[in-house]
Design a protein around this motif. Structure first.
Motif, PDB file in Angstrom:
ATOM      1  N   ILE A  76      16.627 -16.630  10.378  1.00 41.01           N
ATOM      2  CA  ILE A  76      16.180 -14.815  11.027  1.00 41.01           C
ATOM      3  C   ILE A  76      16.671 -14.280  10.138  1.00 41.01           C
ATOM      4  N   PRO A  77      15.128 -13.255  10.289  1.00 37.30           N
ATOM      5  CA  PRO A  77      15.157 -12.329   8.571  1.00 37.30           C
ATOM      6  C   PRO A  77      16.064 -10.965   9.310  1.00 37.30           C
ATOM      7  N   LEU A  78      16.436 -10.618   8.683  1.00 32.56           N
ATOM      8  CA  LEU A  78      17.404  -9.023   8.231  1.00 32.56           C
ATOM      9  C   LEU A  78      16.520  -7.541   7.743  1.00 32.56           C
ATOM     10  N   GLY A  79      16.434  -7.267   8.437  1.00 28.43           N
ATOM     11  CA  GLY A  79      16.371  -5.475   7.702  1.00 28.43           C
ATOM     12  C   GLY A  79      17.806  -5.409   6.794  1.00 28.43           C
ATOM     13  N   GLU A  80      17.226  -3.860   5.821  1.00 28.68           N
ATOM     14  CA  GLU A  80      18.763  -3.074   6.064  1.00 28.68           C
ATOM     15  C   GLU A  80      19.169  -2.031   6.130  1.00 28.68           C
ATOM     16  N   ASN A  81      17.368  -0.974   5.832  1.00 31.48           N
ATOM     17  CA  ASN A  81      17.647  -0.181   6.339  1.00 31.48           C
ATOM     18  C   ASN A  81      18.287   0.536   7.372  1.00 31.48           C
ATOM     19  N   GLY A  82      17.082  -0.012   7.946  1.00 34.30           N
ATOM     20  CA  GLY A  82      16.924   0.020   9.376  1.00 34.30           C
ATOM     21  C   GLY A  82      15.573   1.080   9.641  1.00 34.30           C
ATOM     22  N   ASP A  83      14.763   1.245   8.832  1.00 38.44           N
ATOM     23  CA  ASP A  83      13.710   1.996   9.063  1.00 38.44           C
ATOM     24  C   ASP A  83      12.025   1.383   9.756  1.00 38.44           C
ATOM     25  N   THR A  84      11.456   2.092  10.039  1.00 34.77           N
ATOM     26  CA  THR A  84      10.072   1.325  10.465  1.00 34.77           C
ATOM     27  C   THR A  84       9.443   0.090   9.311  1.00 34.77           C
ATOM     28  N   TYR A  85       9.386   0.578   7.971  1.00 33.97           N
ATOM     29  CA  TYR A  85       9.440  -0.690   6.885  1.00 33.97           C
ATOM     30  C   TYR A  85      10.383  -1.851   7.493  1.00 33.97           C
ATOM     31  N   ASN A 137       0.660  -1.440  -0.116  1.00 32.17           N
ATOM     32  CA  ASN A 137       0.219   0.347   0.124  1.00 32.17           C
ATOM     33  C   ASN A 137       1.182   1.238  -0.211  1.00 32.17           C
ATOM     34  N   ARG A 138       0.146   2.299  -0.931  1.00 32.02           N
ATOM     35  CA  ARG A 138       1.494   3.420  -1.173  1.00 32.02           C
ATOM     36  C   ARG A 138       1.560   4.682   0.357  1.00 32.02           C
ATOM     37  N   ILE A 139       0.203   4.322   0.277  1.00 33.95           N
ATOM     38  CA  ILE A 139      -0.047   4.816   2.112  1.00 33.95           C
ATOM     39  C   ILE A 139       0.898   4.778   3.417  1.00 33.95           C
ATOM     40  N   TRP A 140       1.086   3.441   3.318  1.00 30.72           N
ATOM     41  CA  TRP A 140       1.881   2.420   4.289  1.00 30.72           C
ATOM     42  C   TRP A 140       2.870   2.943   3.541  1.00 30.72           C
ATOM     43  N   LEU A 141       3.626   2.244   2.265  1.00 33.09           N
ATOM     44  CA  LEU A 141       4.938   2.910   2.358  1.00 33.09           C
ATOM     45  C   LEU A 141       5.198   4.323   2.294  1.00 33.09           C
ATOM     46  N   SER A 142       4.778   5.050   2.383  1.00 30.73           N
ATOM     47  CA  SER A 142       5.344   6.249   2.623  1.00 30.73           C
ATOM     48  C   SER A 142       4.703   6.926   4.451  1.00 30.73           C
ATOM     49  N   ARG A 143       3.945   5.776   4.711  1.00 29.58           N
ATOM     50  CA  ARG A 143       4.488   6.110   6.180  1.00 29.58           C
ATOM     51  C   ARG A 143       5.322   6.090   7.004  1.00 29.58           C
ATOM     52  N   THR A 144       6.082   4.730   6.729  1.00 29.95           N
ATOM     53  CA  THR A 144       7.085   3.691   7.287  1.00 29.95           C
ATOM     54  C   THR A 144       7.797   4.103   6.627  1.00 29.95           C
ATOM     55  N   VAL A 145       8.232   4.326   5.425  1.00 31.55           N
ATOM     56  CA  VAL A 145       9.691   3.726   4.172  1.00 31.55           C
ATOM     57  C   VAL A 145       9.953   5.810   5.071  1.00 31.55           C
ATOM     58  N   GLY A 146      11.998   4.331   5.643  1.00 33.59           N
ATOM     59  CA  GLY A 146      12.862   6.348   5.770  1.00 33.59           C
ATOM     60  C   GLY A 146      12.141   7.419   6.933  1.00 33.59           C
ATOM     61  N   ILE A 147      11.477   6.670   7.807  1.00 35.10           N
ATOM     62  CA  ILE A 147      11.018   6.724   8.597  1.00 35.10           C
ATOM     63  C   ILE A 147      11.810   5.658  10.118  1.00 35.10           C
ATOM     64  N   GLY A 148      12.358   6.744  11.146  1.00 37.90           N
ATOM     65  CA  GLY A 148      12.642   6.485  12.354  1.00 37.90           C
ATOM     66  C   GLY A 148      14.435   5.253  12.309  1.00 37.90           C
ATOM     67  N   VAL A 149      14.933   5.496  11.212  1.00 40.49           N
ATOM     68  CA  VAL A 149      15.931   4.864  10.625  1.00 40.49           C
ATOM     69  C   VAL A 149      16.962   5.326  11.678  1.00 40.49           C
ATOM     70  N   ILE A 150      17.946   3.414  12.648  1.00 40.25           N
ATOM     71  CA  ILE A 150      18.540   3.841  12.874  1.00 40.25           C
ATOM     72  C   ILE A 150      19.558   2.734  12.344  1.00 40.25           C
ATOM     73  N   ALA A 151      20.907   3.032  12.135  1.00 42.07           N
ATOM     74  CA  ALA A 151      22.175   2.378  11.907  1.00 42.07           C
ATOM     75  C   ALA A 151      22.427   1.299  13.075  1.00 42.07           C
ATOM     76  N   ALA A 152      22.857  -0.265  11.934  1.00 37.72           N
ATOM     77  CA  ALA A 152      23.455  -0.815  13.066  1.00 37.72           C
ATOM     78  C   ALA A 152      24.212  -0.610  13.978  1.00 37.72           C
ATOM     79  N   GLU A 153      25.419   0.356  13.701  1.00 33.64           N
ATOM     80  CA  GLU A 153      26.240   0.737  14.717  1.00 33.64           C
ATOM     81  C   GLU A 153      25.544   1.927  16.205  1.00 33.64           C
ATOM     82  N   ASP A 154      24.382   2.507  15.519  1.00 36.36           N
ATOM     83  CA  ASP A 154      24.048   2.488  16.712  1.00 36.36           C
ATOM     84  C   ASP A 154      23.268   2.001  17.919  1.00 36.36           C
TER      85      ASP A 154
END
Lengths: 177, 431, 377, 133, 230
Positions: free
Chosen positions: C257-266, C204-221
């Motif tokens: 184990i599932p792993l994300g890539e960007n560390g954002d909400t999505y 869903n594009r609304i869901w994507l736009s609400r979650t992609v790039g939101i609350g990003v935290i890098a692996a080191e942090d």
């Protein structure tokens, strides 16, 4: 705002987005549910619909359910099964059980002996967290957590159950309409 | 003919007591107003019931079941409950404005019904020259209620909700007004009855000429009514309840009523302008056979059915889609809807021009007449429908080009790049 | 607990570029009694502060005054959404202190039921997260599936939420008669349901736009803060206690184990959805290989672990939940300390939120999947 | 007592008295009434501009003045229309332009108010007394 | 133009409402109340427009003024909270002398305008070429109305006024119309520029380097605002 990596879209993906396929798929699913509930003749009866009409229809709770406490009695003699051993009170993490015993003199095989007999049993349901440790501690399967779950009363004192209440059980609440 | 004779009987009866003019200009409108207000209030009440039932069915629930059979009396019970609740006014609120804001909301929503053509002849209260403009103007007054309610509550959440709603409604009003212009080019009148008449005489619905306009009107209408997915002003997960955070009881229910009434207004206008209003093929046969009042009633029914379908879309969207964020909402308003409305105007004007040119120069008969809107021949209709579909496509492509930089709402791909790893056991791993 | 400075003068919106907004403790989307004090510039968050402790019940102190067997029901109240996992960490720690050998059937049952609990917890997360972002229907769909799991819990443990599932040394009861059938039915139905959520949300594009790039935290942090669970794996760190220090029967299970890539909400959303699928896979495996036998080890009358301290942790639904016990040889622990995953995960909130809008704060609180019972203890 | 008033009342309500004429005119409001209303609105607006200290209220008073002008435009437009003028809707056109100008003025004016408030932190006109800062 | 019957009644109602609301606008202590009274005044004036046959302008008046301009006003009032004024701590009017002077000026204006109207109107009537009685004019009007299309209810006529306005607007007044639209565009851009803060300008990398250096001395925080990169 930190950027996130997005792979380049293929033409098919672009086309899908252009025609709102993502939204339409979701809308289709909800429409399916809606029509399903309307068309399904049994819908109101509960098939495909997960609502429990609680006060109207009492839910079936599992046999193992930990609900209102009860002191079991011998089904034939109607004597209490409790031997006033106090194990339940010891096992209770919340200290909500008080077993008050009295010593009675009885004659066993012609000899007078003293025996501990249950006098009063106080169970404070307002503090109970229904962990069933008392039930497990009871050596005679006397104390049991039953399947009655409607424990609300109008006063705080009503939460403290005495031996009579524990033995008779409370009247199940009846709801009209 | 004898069916629904009471209307005529009543008319005769009234004429006995009052002068012809009084009856015509005063008493009948009053009766109509009373009827429409009652019916709309009832319809609004049952719209809440419908919404609850529809949402329940979508969510595998039952919805209201306790009051009456299948919970049919639920709206009445709700109304009674709200009426008897405490009417709470915060201490530091601006009392007068806090008092009046809900009334402004309800009034602005209900006044619009005075020009909505529910059907032909007596099924419309007033047919005014500037019908559509009046609808837009009066419904724009509704913003005031929201912003005043938000401000007078003297609460941060309410103020934020009020500011959000005013910004949102002011921006979407523009798109709403602009998206209607395409259809007006064919109707050639602002009178709502006139628009329906134009579609009736042309035997076509303007949604076929103006699919893009219809979509834009619907979207901006939903945004204008603060309904999901544009329900930012009252987003309960962010702003608690937005502008009506501090309202309770009666006043809150007035806001609620205003919201639903405004929804019905938008559906009614969309029906009128794009779905042919009360016009439906073959219903006019009734009129020809002399059943005038029956014809009016069936027309009203047709209108209500069409409006209900659009109302269902409202509910359907609300219970499917997540909510937009505030900046995305503004993006859609200013970067997508307004440009697309402008593109639509230009394209429609071009289409009309092409039709006239074909009619004049090439001698292809495209226009039949201009007396009631723009009556097109079959060829003209075909050309127009093709233009409409092409417009939909052209608008989309143009907008995608204009906004290709916009990060929030572009044609982004589906991103499903999570990996699955099976790490050997007993060994903390970093991937 | 620190006091949060709030400007008391009557400021207008223009006087100060910053506005202080109190989110909570009574707010629909702070998931309990969390109070977040936001400093806003317009609607952009420039700073925030969490005020916790509204639900403090002194769990660790209570534990010092109870016998080892009595503490388990309290542990359910930490993270009440994942009571089964919480109970497990307590009993396993005590068992390891005592050096008890728990029979394999109990281990397998524990695996099945904790995984079911993980699914239930993730479902509740999905429900509330979607609700925060505005997709209300997913809430009820997810709760419907959770209901199935809770029914299994009710039949097995006798309670739905705070089950008091385990006893030191095993389980209170063996699996009930229809256990196999019920779980199998759930396992078979569940993938279809996840697909439904994905249909409504994932693309869903609304869901994507609400979650992609939101609350990003890098692996080191994320590592530096000490995140664990899906919040950490969303950033691409393959840390899972089930893999690195297998407990119960996880050593026999095969899962990814599932792993994300960007560390954002999505990413975190996708990771949790995939984790539900993997949990279902584990449940399926464990159910197939469920051994027969007793479910309880032999236990002394009074549980008295030897003097010493012990730390044990398991992978709870929210992250690594650990339990540290110091024993002085009596029937009551001398000191107990919980490592609460929600508490640690909450620390990332500030870093994730700054620069986002108010609406995103709600989404980020949702994606962290916090439970206040565990944060305040 | 009554004897005292009757002549006065009789004077006031006689056929061609000032009051009766006024009442008669009020029954049929014509162009002059519109103009008078417009003039009153205009004067109230002017008074507001001159006396108020709040710059936003001053802006509102300006809107009143513009409206008074609009009222006159419309009234004259109608008057010309009734008298069969060639370009009867010129007044309405002007009103449209006045509304446009009012909208533009409000946008710019309020922008200035906000900028001013940021710098001077006041909306009282008598405190905004520097030509440059 | 002569109104009669119900129209006259409504004329007086709305005229008085407009004037009272205007007075209250000027006299209200709270700026939000001021704005509300202004709105009622504007709506009343719109009603007067309708009475004089300019429905289109009335609609535009409500749409633009009430729905747009006044919302903007309310927005700004809420942004620059005028708490002091509400609490009665601040005087809402200017100093006594200025108020007196301006009121005297206004009174003069009242006198002048009323005089002008009363003198000029008879002259206008005298200049009228086709002298008609009010009755005749009403009859003419009715005659003209009869030629118009009937509305759906049969109680109203669909006039061609709006069409006329549109036609004139695009034929005779197309140049002013374009100028007006350019004016609006300028106003939009101008107000956006005016309302921008230094912070926003810095983050959009829109500040003169020299000015930026000066401002940095006052507010070192600005240096942290990186120009946003897409």
């Amino acid at each position: 705002m930190p950027l996130v990596k997005t792979p380049k879209a293929s033409f098919a993906q672009k086309l899908k987005r252009f025609f709102f396929v993502d939204l339409i798929k979701g809308m289709g699913l909800t429409l399916k549910y809606n029509l399903g509930a309307i068309i399904d003749k049994d819908a109101v009866a509960g098939k495909g619909i997960y609502t429990e009409q609680y006060p109207k229809v009492r839910p079936d709770v599992a046999p193992r359910f930990h609900g209102a406490p009860r002191l079991n009695m011998d089904p034939e003699t109607h004597d209490t099964l409790c031997i006033a051993c106090n194990l339940c009170a010891i096992a209770c993490p919340e200290d909500c059980i008080d077993v008050i015993a009295m010593d009675v003199e009885i004659v066993v095989a012609g000899k007078p002996r003293r025996k501990k007999v249950l006098d009063e049993f106080i169970f404070d349901t307002s503090r109970c967290m229904f962990c069933a440790l008392c039930q497990e501690a009871c050596p005679t399967s006397c104390l049991e957590l039953t399947q009655d779950f409607e424990l609300a009363t109008y006063s705080r004192a009503g939460f403290v159950w005495n031996r009579e209440m524990l033995e008779q059980g409370r009247e199940t609440v009846k709801y009209t309409s | 003919m004898l069916l629904l004779a009471p209307v005529d009987v009543l008319n005769d009866l009234l004429l006995r007591f009052f002068s012809d003019e009084t009856v015509k200009y005063f008493i009948w409108p009053l009766i109509q107003i009373g009827l429409v207000v009652t019916l709309v209030a009832l319809w609004v009440a049952y719209a809440t019931y419908l919404e609850r039932k529809i949402s329940a069915f979508i969510q595998a629930r039952l919805g209201p079941m306790r009051v009456g059979p299948w919970g049919l009396l639920q709206p009445i019970a709700d109304g009674l409950k709200l009426l008897t609740k405490e009417d709470f006014i915060p201490e530091k609120a601006d009392r007068w404005i806090f008092f009046f804001a809900p009334y402004i909301a309800v009034a602005s929503a209900f006044i619009v019904f005075s020009v909505i053509p529910f059907g032909p002849d007596w099924a419309v209260i007033a047919d005014v020259n500037i019908g559509l403009l009046l609808v837009l103007a009066v419904s724009s007054v509704g913003v005031l209620a929201l912003i005043l309610a938000g401000w007078s509550s003297n609460s941060k959440y309410a103020l934020l909700g009020g500011l959000r709603s005013s910004a949102q409604m002011v921006s979407y009003e523009v798109a709403m007004g602009l998206s209607l212009i395409g259809a007006l080019m064919f109707a050639r009148t602002l009178s709502l009855s006139g628009i329906v008449g134009a579609q009736g005489s042309d035997s076509i619905w303007y949604i076929l000429y103006q699919p893009a306009g219809f979509l834009m009107f619907l979207i901006s209408g939903i945004a204008e009514n603060n309904r999901a997915p544009f329900d930012l002003p009252e987003a309960e997960s962010e702003l608690v309840a937005g502008f009506h955070t501090e309202y309770s009881g009666m006043r809150w229910s007035l806001f609620f009523m205003a919201e639903y009434a405004a929804m019905v207004v938008v559906t009614a206008v969309a029906t009128t302008v794009y779905l042919g209003g009360w016009y439906f093929p073959f219903v006019y046969r009734l009129e020809e056979s002399g059943y005038h009042n029956l014809y009016v009633l069936v027309s009203v029914l047709v209108f209500l059915v069409k409006a209900s379908i659009i109302l269902y879309i409202y509910f359907w969207l609300r219970w499917t889609l997540p909510r937009f964020r505030y900046d995305q909402l503004m993006d859609i308003g200013w970067k997508w809807l307004i440009p697309s409305a402008l593109i639509n105007i230009v394209l429609s004007a071009f289409a009309v021009f092409v039709l006239q040119a074909l009619n004049g120069w090439r001698g292809i008969q495209t226009i039949e007449g201009l007396d009631r809107g723009m009556n097109l021949t079959a060829t003209g209709k075909g050309i127009m429908i093709a233009f409409g579909l092409a417009g939909l496509f052209i608008t989309g492509v143009l907008l995608a080009r204009i906004n290709w930089r916009s990060r929030d709402f572009n044609l982004k791909t589906q991103r499903r790049n999570i990996r699955l790893v099976n790490v050997p056991k007993g060994k903390p791993a970093r991937a | 607990m620190h006091q949060v400075e709030i400007a008391t003068t009557q400021e207008t919106l223009l006087d100060s570029p910053e506005m202080v907004l109190n989110m909570g403790p009574q707010h629909p989307s702070t998931h309990g009694v969390l109070r977040v004090v936001l400093r806003l510039d317009g609607e952009t968050v420039i700073d925030l502060d969490c005020d916790i402790g509204y639900l403090h019940r002194g769990m660790e102190k209570i534990a010092e005054n109870r016998m080892y067997t009595m503490i388990a029901p309290y542990w359910d109240r930490l993270d009440y959404i994942a009571a089964v996992s919480n109970g497990l960490v307590w009993v396993e720690t005590v068992e390891q202190m005592m050096g008890l050998d728990v029979p394999p059937r109990a281990h397998y049952l524990r695996t099945i039921l904790t995984e079911l609990n993980r699914i239930a917890s993730h479902l509740l997360w999905l429900a509330t997260h979607a609700l925060d972002i505005g997709a209300i229907t997913v809430l009820l769909w997810a709760l419907r599936e959770r209901e199935e799991i809770l029914k299994i819990f009710e039949r097995q443990f006798g309670a739905r939420l705070t089950c008091h599932a385990w006893r030191v040394g095993g389980m209170p009861n063996d699996a009930y008669d229809d256990f196999h059938k019920d779980v199998k039915q759930f396992v078979n139905n569940f993938p279809k349901r996840i697909d439904e959520y994905e249909t409504v949300l994932s693309e869903n594009r609304i869901w994507l736009s609400r979650t992609v790039g939101i609350g990003v935290i890098a692996a080191e942090d994320a590592i530096a803060i000490g995140l664990s669970g899906p919040a950490l794996r969303g950033s691409g760190v393959a840390w899972d206690v089930r893999k690195s220090r297998p407990y119960a029967a996880y050593a026999d299970m095969d899962f990814d184990i599932p792993l994300g890539e960007n560390g954002d909400t999505y990413d975190r959303y996708l990771v949790r959805l995939e984790e539900m699928r993997q949990s279902r896979r584990i449940v399926d495996q464990a159910l197939e290989n469920l051994p027969d036998g007793p479910v309880n080890a032999k236990l002394p009358k009074i549980v008295k672990p030897p003097v010493g301290d012990y730390y044990h942790s398991i992978e709870g639904p929210k992250g690594e939940i650990g339990c540290y016990i110091v024993s002085d040889g009596t029937a009551q622990p001398w000191r107990v300390r919980v490592r609460p995953p929600s508490f640690v995960n909450l620390q990332a909130l500030r870093q994730m939120c700054i620069g986002h809008l108010v609406a995103d704060v709600v989404a980020i609180i949702g994606t962290l999947d916090i439970v206040l019972g565990e944060i305040d203890r | 007592m009554l004897n005292f008033f009757i002549p006065i009342l009789a004077f006031l309500f006689q056929e061609q008295s000032w009051l009766m004429r006024a009442a008669d005119a009020a029954k049929r409001p014509d162009l002059s009434k519109f103009l008078v209303i417009g003039a009153l609105l205009f004067i109230i607006g002017v008074a507001g501009v001159l006396t108020r200290r709040n710059i936003i209220v001053i802006f509102m008073s300006i809107e009143l003045i513009l409206n008074a002008a609009n009222l006159n435009f419309i009234a004259f437009s109608r008057y010309l229309q009734d008298n069969g003028s060639a370009n009867a809707v010129a007044g309405q056109l002007f009103a449209v332009f006045v509304i446009v100008v009012a909208a533009a003025e409000a946008a710019i004016g309020l922008g200035i108010v906000i900028a001013l408030y940021r710098n001077k932190e006041t909306i009282w006109v008598d405190e905004i007394d520097l030509l440059k800062w | 133009m002569v109104l009669s019957g119900y129209e006259a009644l409504f004329f007086w109602i709305f005229a008085l409402a407009a004037i009272f609301a205007a007075l209250l606008t000027v006299m209200a202590r709270n700026a939000v109340h001021s704005a509300l009274f202004l709105i009622s005044s504007l709506v009343s004036v719109a009603a007067l427009f309708v009475l004089s046959g300019a429905e289109f302008i009335a609609g535009v008046q409500i749409l633009v003024y009430v729905g747009g301009v006044m919302v903007l006003f309310l927005f700004v009032i809420m942004l620059v909270n005028v708490g002091a004024e509400e609490m009665g701590r601040e005087e809402i009017f200017n100093k006594q002398k200025q108020v007196t002077a301006s009121l005297i000026f206004c009174l003069l204006l009242v006198g002048g305008v009323l005089y002008a109207v009363s003198q000029g109107y008879p002259a206008l009537q005298a200049a009228q070429t086709n002298k008609r009685t009010p009755e005749k004019m009403a009859a003419d009007q009715a005659e003209r109305d009869r030629s118009l299309a009937v509305g759906a209810t049969g109680t109203s006529r669909i006039t061609a006024d709006t069409e006329l306005v549109g036609g004139s607007l695009y034929r005779y007044a197309s140049l002013p119309f374009e100028i007006a639209s350019v004016l609006l565009l300028v106003a939009i851009i101008g107000s956006v520029m005016l309302a921008r803060t230094l912070k926003q300008e810095v983050s959009a990398d829109d500040v003169d380097p020299e000015t930026l250096q000066e401002e940095l001395a006052l507010d070192p925080e600005l240096a942290k605002l990186e120009p946003r990169v897409e």
